[in-house]
Design an enzyme around this catalytic site. Structure first.
Site, PDB file in Angstrom:
ATOM      1  N   ASP A 167       7.629  -1.741  12.893  1.00  9.96           N
ATOM      2  CA  ASP A 167       6.363  -1.211  13.433  1.00  9.96           C
ATOM      3  C   ASP A 167       6.557  -0.290  14.636  1.00  9.96           C
ATOM      4  O   ASP A 167       5.598   0.358  15.069  1.00  9.96           O
ATOM      5  CB  ASP A 167       5.462  -2.377  13.891  1.00  9.96           C
TER       6      ASP A 167
ATOM      7  N   LYS B  17      -2.087  -2.533  16.954  1.00 14.29           N
ATOM      8  CA  LYS B  17      -2.492  -1.955  15.660  1.00 14.29           C
ATOM      9  C   LYS B  17      -3.088  -3.028  14.765  1.00 14.29           C
ATOM     10  O   LYS B  17      -2.799  -4.223  14.916  1.00 14.29           O
ATOM     11  CB  LYS B  17      -1.305  -1.277  14.957  1.00 14.29           C
TER      12      LYS B  17
END
Ligand code: C5P
Length: 327
Positions: free
Chosen positions: A141, A11
């Site tokens: 995350d 990401k």
């Protein structure tokens, strides 16, 4: 019993704003997270013993209990001892492409893949929310890495509201092999330097509400040409003064005529956005010759709408995971 191969996406943070302190000691954040198709492959193989084994082809990734992928498997072992007794242990093989300790959530993505894959291997039938809740215990995350796509992340980064797909942007990423930045250091230093301007705890809810109408979340899907101007990362304020190489990369990308450039997460990877692969490759080549360092690595990737994807024998089978339904 079947083996599974999964792809786990990296990401980037299109937006990272530090809002205040949380009672749990973490920071209250507002982030726009975007999956990219720079992926690791995770192979899960049942083994006849009641152990977890981790292998990794990257020298910086420990194949032991410090590995987040190992900890993900261990968490499931503790939560579902009956499944371990019934199905046995698992060997986790990690084939790294996502750079390590880079601000791209590579370790979190590996842990997310293990949760998704072991759910299948052990036929646990967990929902996406249940997997994300388990993931949140491993790292901020991990819940995003399970779902992927384009998402507004609040709380400590684990409260997710999916956003409209931003379309097909291309990303050039660059990272110095010999530079690493500790996430804990970055947040702690930010608190020391900017803590006095944090939002008061009683104002957090109201501040959170306003995010949805803020520029990145409210306007971007309507006008994608603004994306470069809306990129933001508060952690640059602590990282750039201390890591001149990261600043130099930022400046080199800016001079190469990109849509926008930013450090991802707590760094040290810097990314730049381009409209097409050809433009991204041109930017990469320009920055490569401008800096000409043997320690600088580059990647070119696309925005992706997938966090974890199940593959088998190299052939894609189906995207993972859908909504909140039990399989
Ligand atoms: O959750 P994760 O393990 O990725 O976080 C690493 C470190 O980053 C935490 O120990 C904390 O110091 C910092 N952090 C924070 N606030 C967040 C996320 C991370 O202060 N929302």
């Amino acid at each position: 019993m079947r083996s599974y191969s999964l792809q786990a996406s990296a990401k980037i943070n299109l937006y990272l704003e530090i809002i205040g302190d949380r009672p749990d000691g973490y920071h209250e954040l507002a982030m726009v997270l975007q999956s990219i198709d720079l992926v690791d492959r995770i192979d899960l193989r049942p083994i006849g013993t009641d152990t977890i084994r981790v292998r990794c082809d990257h020298p910086q990734v420990p194949p032991d209990k410090n590995n987040l992928a190992y900890r993900a498997a261990d968490l499931l072992v503790k939560q579902f001892p009956d499944a371990l007794a019934k199905y046995g242990g698992v060997e986790i093989s990690i084939h790294k492409q996502i750079p390590v300790a880079a601000g791209l959530a590579g370790g979190s993505a590996n842990a997310a893949a293990v949760l998704v894959g072991m759910d299948l291997l052990w036929q646990l039938g967990l929902t996406q929310s249940e997997l994300q809740e388990l993931g949140g215990a491993l790292g901020s995350d991990v819940p995003f890495c399970i779902a992927g796509g384009t998402t507004l992340a609040t709380g400590r980064g684990d409260e997710l509201s999916p956003l409209a797909d931003l379309g097909s942007f291309c990303v050039v990423l660059a990272k110095y092999r010999n530079v690493s930045i500790s996430t804990a250091w970055a947040y702690q230093t930010y608190r020391q330097q900017f803590g006095s301007s944090y939002c008061a705890p009683e104002d957090l809810d109201c501040r959170r509400e306003r995010l949805h109408s803020g520029p990145m979340v409210g306007q971007l899907p309507k006008d994608r040409s603004k994306i470069g101007k809306l990129l933001h990362n508060d952690l640059e304020k602590v990282a750039l003064p201390v890591y001149p190489q990261v600043l130099q990369l930022r400046e080199a990308f800016e001079s190469a005529g990109v849509l926008g450039t930013m450090m991802s997460g707590s760094g040290p990877t810097v990314f730049a956005l381009a409209e097409s692969r050809a433009q991204a490759e041109e930017v990469r080549d320009r920055v490569k010759s401008a800096i000409a360092s043997p320690d600088l690595d580059f990647w070119v990737a696309n925005f992706s709408n997938t966090g974890i994807r199940i593959v088998s024998d190299g052939n894609e089978m189906k995207p993972q995971i859908n909504a909140d339904q039990r399989r």
